[in-house]
Write a protein that holds these residues in place. Structure first.
Motif, PDB file in Angstrom:
ATOM      1  N   THR A  14       0.817  -1.231   0.000  1.00 18.78           N
ATOM      2  CA  THR A  14       0.000   0.000   0.000  1.00 18.78           C
ATOM      3  C   THR A  14       0.848   1.276   0.000  1.00 18.78           C
ATOM      4  OG1 THR A  14      -0.151  -0.192   2.398  1.00 18.78           O
ATOM      5  CG2 THR A  14      -2.009  -1.033   1.116  1.00 18.78           C
ATOM      6  N   ARG A  15       2.083   1.173   0.521  1.00 19.52           N
ATOM      7  CA  ARG A  15       2.915   2.391   0.558  1.00 19.52           C
ATOM      8  C   ARG A  15       3.379   2.805  -0.826  1.00 19.52           C
ATOM      9  NH1 ARG A  15       7.232   0.438   4.406  1.00 19.52           N
ATOM     10  NH2 ARG A  15       6.430  -1.532   3.605  1.00 19.52           N
ATOM     11  N   GLN A 103      -0.493 -17.491  -0.475  1.00 22.61           N
ATOM     12  CA  GLN A 103      -1.149 -16.924   0.704  1.00 22.61           C
ATOM     13  C   GLN A 103      -2.135 -15.898   0.126  1.00 22.61           C
ATOM     14  OE1 GLN A 103       0.686 -13.733   2.749  1.00 22.61           O
ATOM     15  NE2 GLN A 103      -0.066 -14.305   4.763  1.00 22.61           N
ATOM     16  N   GLY A 108      -0.415 -11.449   7.389  1.00 27.83           N
ATOM     17  CA  GLY A 108       0.811 -11.070   8.093  1.00 27.83           C
ATOM     18  C   GLY A 108       1.988 -11.947   7.697  1.00 27.83           C
TER      19      GLY A 108
HETATM   20  P1  UTP Z   1       5.215  -5.294   4.642  1.00 24.35           P
HETATM   21  O1  UTP Z   1       4.027  -5.200   5.527  1.00 24.35           O
HETATM   22  O2  UTP Z   1       6.406  -4.488   4.999  1.00 24.35           O
HETATM   23  O3  UTP Z   1       4.854  -4.907   3.151  1.00 24.35           O
HETATM   24  O4  UTP Z   1       5.622  -6.812   4.519  1.00 24.35           O
HETATM   25  P2  UTP Z   1       3.498  -4.863   2.353  1.00 24.35           P
HETATM   26  O5  UTP Z   1       2.351  -5.361   3.151  1.00 24.35           O
HETATM   27  O6  UTP Z   1       3.726  -5.529   1.048  1.00 24.35           O
HETATM   28  O7  UTP Z   1       3.400  -3.334   2.001  1.00 24.35           O
HETATM   29  P3  UTP Z   1       2.680  -2.070   2.676  1.00 24.35           P
HETATM   30  O8  UTP Z   1       3.170  -2.034   4.099  1.00 24.35           O
HETATM   31  O9  UTP Z   1       1.218  -2.285   2.535  1.00 24.35           O
HETATM   32  O10 UTP Z   1       3.206  -0.944   1.858  1.00 24.35           O
HETATM   33  C1  UTP Z   1       6.958  -7.251   4.404  1.00 24.35           C
HETATM   34  C2  UTP Z   1       7.031  -8.360   3.369  1.00 24.35           C
HETATM   35  O11 UTP Z   1       6.169  -9.420   3.710  1.00 24.35           O
HETATM   36  C3  UTP Z   1       5.260  -9.717   2.666  1.00 24.35           C
HETATM   37  C4  UTP Z   1       5.222  -8.479   1.787  1.00 24.35           C
HETATM   38  O12 UTP Z   1       4.929  -8.849   0.432  1.00 24.35           O
HETATM   39  C5  UTP Z   1       6.612  -7.908   1.965  1.00 24.35           C
HETATM   40  O13 UTP Z   1       7.507  -8.496   1.060  1.00 24.35           O
HETATM   41  N1  UTP Z   1       3.956 -10.070   3.253  1.00 24.35           N
HETATM   42  C6  UTP Z   1       3.375  -9.237   4.156  1.00 24.35           C
HETATM   43  C7  UTP Z   1       3.356 -11.261   2.888  1.00 24.35           C
HETATM   44  O14 UTP Z   1       3.867 -12.032   2.067  1.00 24.35           O
HETATM   45  N2  UTP Z   1       2.146 -11.563   3.453  1.00 24.35           N
HETATM   46  C8  UTP Z   1       1.550 -10.770   4.358  1.00 24.35           C
HETATM   47  O15 UTP Z   1       0.451 -11.128   4.843  1.00 24.35           O
HETATM   48  C9  UTP Z   1       2.180  -9.568   4.719  1.00 24.35           C
END
Ligand code: UTP
Length: 271
Positions: A14-15, A103, A108
């Motif tokens: 989302t960022r 997933q 998470g």
């Molecule tokens: P982040 O929470 O930092 O990234 O997860 P995000 O969710 O992709 O991006 P924002 O925060 O919404 O911008 C760290 C890593 O874990 C993966 C993400 O793809 C990222 O590489 N992740 C996160 C998963 O694979 N599954 C999840 O449920 C959450």
């Protein structure tokens, strides 16, 4: 000793909206090369032989990137362009060592890791978060060496500014092992400034023990309603399992935020 790596890629990113509304952030080019390829190169150079991607239906584009053979074959037949031939060869090499698990709900990082349980063979495996690039020194390679020597789990770490602690997993130190390695006493996911035990943050490279899966299965959602890997690591530490915080020697680049992503391209272009 450590031959398998996992890369969680099922987050929403989302960022980096609006880019991530249609595009997988991990494929966004950094100085002309997808961010994910830097991570793959780090793994291969560190001796990793199998890499498990955790993706979602929405991130299917990542699988397509490595499974586009008929397209490449058609183009190469027509154009015989050496650059395209080389790129295709590189993709074929990666493809041979990548496996995919799904997933579909981003519950998470902990939940993402749990999806790989059936594929993990050895006592320890490596996890890399693709938003965190570390350049100039192969952090995974260094961590694998430490794991081999100390026979413990390892997490990459760096100091962050105190005002930013709530963005990270923050750990307190039990004792120093040497200049760059510490035995971790406790770790807290995204603490408030007041409750943070230090400003030592965990960065996206982990050598995790297979025993983490038992904890993950029982893990309740934590901060923000997500199942965090940090919370299960905390449980293992409470049970007496050793985790080392490794102050890595390379340069950290944050590709998960727009500012960081732009800066990463500039830094890498200087190499
Ligand atoms: P982040 O929470 O930092 O990234 O997860 P995000 O969710 O992709 O991006 P924002 O925060 O919404 O911008 C760290 C890593 O874990 C993966 C993400 O793809 C990222 O590489 N992740 C996160 C998963 O694979 N599954 C999840 O449920 C959450």
């Amino acid at each position: 000793m450590i031959k398998q790596a996992i890369i969680p890629l099922a987050g929403l990113g989302t960022r980096l909206l609006p880019l991530t509304s249609v595009f997988a952030k991990e494929l966004l080019p950094i100085n002309g090369k997808p961010g994910l390829e830097y991570i793959l190169d780090e793994c291969v150079e560190a001796g990793i032989e199998e890499i498990i991607f955790i993706i979602s239906k929405k991130k299917k584009m990542i699988k397509n990137y490595f499974y586009n053979d008929s397209f490449y074959k058609k183009i190469i037949k027509k154009k015989k362009d050496p650059r395209i031939i080389n790129e295709y060869k590189k993709i074929l090499k990666y493809k041979k060592i990548i496996k995919f698990v799904y997933q579909n709900k981003p519950l998470g990082t902990g939940d993402a890791v749990l999806r790989t349980e059936k594929l993990i063979k050895d006592k320890y495996f490596l996890m890399l978060l693709p938003d965190d690039l570390i350049i100039k020194k192969n952090c995974s390679k260094d961590m694998i060496k430490i794991c081999k020597k100390q026979k413990t789990s390892v997490m990459a770490s760096m100091k962050v500014s105190k005002s930013n602690v709530s963005r990270w997993g923050i750990f307190s130190i039990n004792r120093k092992i040497d200049k760059n390695n510490f035995l971790i006493k406790d770790v807290i996911e995204k603490p408030s400034i007041i409750s943070a035990p230090s400003n030592n943050a965990v960065i996206g490279r982990y050598i995790l023990p297979k025993s983490i899966f038992k904890k993950l299965k029982k893990q309740k959602p934590g901060k923000g309603g997500e199942i965090h890997i940090t919370d299960s690591i905390r449980e293992l530490i409470k049970d007496g399992k050793k985790f080392i915080g490794h102050k890595f020697l390379g340069k950290y680049l944050d590709c998960g935020s727009l500012n960081g992503y732009i800066k990463s391209g500039i830094e890498i272009s200087k190499l």
